[in-house]
Design an enzyme around this catalytic site. Sequence first.
Site, PDB file in Angstrom:
ATOM      1  N   ARG A  46       0.813  -1.223   0.000  1.00  0.00           N
ATOM      2  CA  ARG A  46       0.000   0.000   0.000  1.00  0.00           C
ATOM      3  C   ARG A  46       0.844   1.268   0.000  1.00  0.00           C
ATOM      4  O   ARG A  46       0.482   2.284   0.595  1.00  0.00           O
ATOM      5  CB  ARG A  46      -0.960   0.013   1.208  1.00  0.00           C
TER       6      ARG A  46
ATOM      7  N   SER B  23     -11.084   1.139   3.372  1.00  0.00           N
ATOM      8  CA  SER B  23     -10.292   0.644   4.496  1.00  0.00           C
ATOM      9  C   SER B  23      -9.605   1.804   5.205  1.00  0.00           C
ATOM     10  O   SER B  23      -8.889   2.589   4.584  1.00  0.00           O
ATOM     11  CB  SER B  23      -9.241  -0.355   4.009  1.00  0.00           C
TER      12      SER B  23
ATOM     13  N   GLU C 232      -4.692   4.284   6.386  1.00  0.00           N
ATOM     14  CA  GLU C 232      -4.674   4.063   4.943  1.00  0.00           C
ATOM     15  C   GLU C 232      -5.414   5.201   4.247  1.00  0.00           C
ATOM     16  O   GLU C 232      -5.054   5.618   3.154  1.00  0.00           O
ATOM     17  CB  GLU C 232      -5.325   2.723   4.585  1.00  0.00           C
TER      18      GLU C 232
END
Length: 314
Positions: A175, A224, A294
């Site tokens: 990520r 998320s 995130e």
Amino acid sequence: MALIDGLRLEGIRGRVTADAALAPFTWFRVGGPAEVLFQPADADDLALFLQQLNPEIPVTVIGVGSNLLVRDGGVAGVVVRLTAKGFGHTVREAGNRVRAGTALPDKRLAAFTRDEGLGGFAFFHGIPGTVGGALRMNAGANGVETRERLVEAHAVDRAGRRHVLSNADMGYTYRHSAAPEDLIFTEGVFEGEPADPGAIQAAMDEVEAHREAAQPIRDKTGGSTFTNPPENKAWQLVDAAGCRGLRIGGAMVSEKHCNFLINTGDATGHDLETLGETVRARVLDTSGVRLDWEIRRVGRFATEASVEPFLGKG
């Protein structure tokens, strides 16, 4: 003097708007305005605008706002938002390659490659963002990540210079991309392999069924909230900390999937960020794990408001 009055706009074809509302561009539907919003006509227009922009003026880039929290005080400087008209293209190239603009929704990339009989892209059907966001954060779903399909990324830097980055240049990890923060991605080239469109559709249906069953996709959410720590799942840590269904103001931790925050109708950006930091503090207390956001948070807090990381515990 308002910032927009001091901008050089010679030859600019895109749309420039002062004091532009950003909440409608985010899935949370919260946040203050952009001091100036620029929506370029195409990559050439973007480069020209940046070449003329005073280097001291901050630039913030947003996409479809699916993984974005805009703070209530708005965003200073220029916010750049790429639109589908100038950056939503898909082109089949030689071999098994596809060139896609960075305003293209990930789901449309999955659909285009299905129609072209190219496999390896079904996971994009489960990512509620754009190609640009996927490039920047190495977006992934169902065990597959962007880095596994990317050949090269095209970008414009803060000074309006063009760049082409290889997959290795992107410095991908989970990520995250190590590409310079000032780069604005304009398109990506991806590579798949021949596959049956029916089999690809079946894989996409499986991705969609999983999202429908496990995630609050019909709520005002930002996707998320926290990245998964090594050898842990964020939602399990949040659940174990007793945060499922936790509310602050109009913000709530989803009952369905507790790594999602929800605007129940009247949340502010401050509510959502405070809730996120409350969750981080409780997870730290119960498990010793420091969750990382995130969701990307941008802009200024409203006057006399603030939110400390881990509510001051970290």
